[in-house]
Every structure is written in C-alpha cells, then in structure tokens.
Design a protein around this motif. Structure first.
Motif, PDB file in Angstrom:
ATOM      1  N   HIS A 140      -5.808  21.203  43.976  1.00 58.80           N
ATOM      2  CA  HIS A 140      -6.172  20.836  42.603  1.00 58.80           C
ATOM      3  C   HIS A 140      -7.383  19.890  42.643  1.00 58.80           C
ATOM      4  O   HIS A 140      -7.727  19.353  43.692  1.00 58.80           O
ATOM      5  N   ALA A 141      -8.003  19.683  41.519  1.00 57.52           N
ATOM      6  CA  ALA A 141      -9.167  18.795  41.454  1.00 57.52           C
ATOM      7  C   ALA A 141      -8.733  17.355  41.673  1.00 57.52           C
ATOM      8  O   ALA A 141      -7.735  16.902  41.120  1.00 57.52           O
ATOM      9  N   LEU A 142      -9.484  16.641  42.502  1.00 56.45           N
ATOM     10  CA  LEU A 142      -9.174  15.239  42.775  1.00 56.45           C
ATOM     11  C   LEU A 142      -9.937  14.351  41.801  1.00 56.45           C
ATOM     12  O   LEU A 142     -11.161  14.413  41.708  1.00 56.45           O
ATOM     13  N   VAL A 143      -9.203  13.533  41.065  1.00 55.76           N
ATOM     14  CA  VAL A 143      -9.783  12.639  40.067  1.00 55.76           C
ATOM     15  C   VAL A 143      -9.785  11.224  40.640  1.00 55.76           C
ATOM     16  O   VAL A 143      -8.741  10.744  41.089  1.00 55.76           O
ATOM     17  N   PRO A 144     -10.933  10.552  40.669  1.00 58.13           N
ATOM     18  CA  PRO A 144     -10.980   9.186  41.204  1.00 58.13           C
ATOM     19  C   PRO A 144      -9.946   8.275  40.540  1.00 58.13           C
ATOM     20  O   PRO A 144      -9.770   8.292  39.325  1.00 58.13           O
ATOM     21  N   GLY A 145      -9.254   7.493  41.361  1.00 55.88           N
ATOM     22  CA  GLY A 145      -8.224   6.585  40.873  1.00 55.88           C
ATOM     23  C   GLY A 145      -6.827   7.176  40.931  1.00 55.88           C
ATOM     24  O   GLY A 145      -5.836   6.449  40.848  1.00 55.88           O
ATOM     25  N   GLU A 146      -6.714   8.490  41.082  1.00 60.87           N
ATOM     26  CA  GLU A 146      -5.410   9.163  41.130  1.00 60.87           C
ATOM     27  C   GLU A 146      -4.739   8.887  42.478  1.00 60.87           C
ATOM     28  O   GLU A 146      -5.392   8.809  43.509  1.00 60.87           O
ATOM     29  N   GLU A 147      -3.420   8.724  42.473  1.00 61.93           N
ATOM     30  CA  GLU A 147      -2.674   8.559  43.709  1.00 61.93           C
ATOM     31  C   GLU A 147      -2.189   9.922  44.181  1.00 61.93           C
ATOM     32  O   GLU A 147      -1.633  10.692  43.400  1.00 61.93           O
ATOM     33  N   VAL A 148      -2.427  10.223  45.458  1.00 60.07           N
ATOM     34  CA  VAL A 148      -2.006  11.485  46.051  1.00 60.07           C
ATOM     35  C   VAL A 148      -1.247  11.188  47.341  1.00 60.07           C
ATOM     36  O   VAL A 148      -1.236  10.060  47.825  1.00 60.07           O
ATOM     37  N   GLU A 149      -0.616  12.214  47.896  1.00 63.24           N
ATOM     38  CA  GLU A 149       0.147  12.069  49.129  1.00 63.24           C
ATOM     39  C   GLU A 149      -0.471  12.951  50.208  1.00 63.24           C
ATOM     40  O   GLU A 149      -0.827  14.098  49.962  1.00 63.24           O
ATOM     41  N   VAL A 150      -0.597  12.414  51.412  1.00 65.43           N
ATOM     42  CA  VAL A 150      -1.157  13.166  52.533  1.00 65.43           C
ATOM     43  C   VAL A 150      -0.083  14.123  53.047  1.00 65.43           C
ATOM     44  O   VAL A 150       1.034  13.713  53.367  1.00 65.43           O
ATOM     45  N   THR A 151      -0.416  15.416  53.101  1.00 63.95           N
ATOM     46  CA  THR A 151       0.552  16.415  53.549  1.00 63.95           C
ATOM     47  C   THR A 151       0.212  17.013  54.904  1.00 63.95           C
ATOM     48  O   THR A 151       1.088  17.525  55.591  1.00 63.95           O
ATOM     49  N   GLU A 152      -1.067  16.933  55.301  1.00 67.01           N
ATOM     50  CA  GLU A 152      -1.478  17.561  56.548  1.00 67.01           C
ATOM     51  C   GLU A 152      -2.772  16.912  57.031  1.00 67.01           C
ATOM     52  O   GLU A 152      -3.558  16.397  56.242  1.00 67.01           O
TER      53      GLU A 152
END
Length: 107
Positions: free
Chosen positions: A79-91
């Motif tokens: 998905h598109a990465l939006v600055p400031g968004e929290e994401v999780e590292v999967t690989e």
C-alpha cells in the motif's frame, strides 16, 4: 576471589591441618561461582541483525523510507506509505524492509 581470601585465611588465621581444608573449600566455591555465572549469562541468545527488525514498529519518513529504532531504512509495501504513519516490519530483503500496516491492538 574466594580462593585468595581462603589462602590468606589459611596462612594468617587457621591452624595447619584446617588451613588446607579452607583453601580447598574456597577454591571449590570459586569454581562453582564461575560456572554458575557462566550458565546464567548464556540463558538466552541475544537477538541481533536482520531477525531483530522483524515485528518492530516503524514510522514512515517518506514514501520510500521508514525509521526503525532511530535508523532510516529503505522500505517497500503493498500500500502507499504516508509520512507519519506507523507500520510493522514483516520481512527483510537485503537493505530493504517490507512493511505492512499495523493491525490495531485488541481491546
């Protein structure tokens, strides 16, 4: 350290036949303490390297970069990465992290 104390005790305080017993007891306790501390220090392996990043939370810095534990990494996502968004590292693929949106915490 206990062995040194036992030797000093045997030389200056304890009479002859008992001094030998004090030195042997001090040496035995010193070895037992070392073995116990060695076993305690190896109770679990430290997680280092790429496998330590998987599952970490990252903050998106730009559409192609995320910040994990203060370090800036290249990232790709479905998905598109939006600055400031929290994401999780999967690989981890070389120096690029694959990330996904964080699932909300269960209440």
């Amino acid at each position: 350290m206990l062995l040194l104390g036992a030797i000093l005790l045997a030389i200056f305080v304890v009479p002859w036949p008992w001094g030998l017993l004090v030195v042997v007891a001090g040496g035995t306790l010193d070895i037992a303490e070392s073995l116990l501390l060695l076993r305690w220090s190896r109770r679990r392996r430290a997680v280092t390297g790429a496998e330590a990043l998987i599952g970490q939370t990252a903050v998106v810095s730009s559409p192609t970069q995320v910040r994990v534990a203060g370090e800036l990494w290249e990232a790709c996502s479905d998905h598109a990465l939006v600055p400031g968004e929290e994401v999780e590292v999967t690989e981890v693929d070389g120096l690029t992290l694959r990330v996904s949106r964080r699932s909300p915490a269960p209440r």
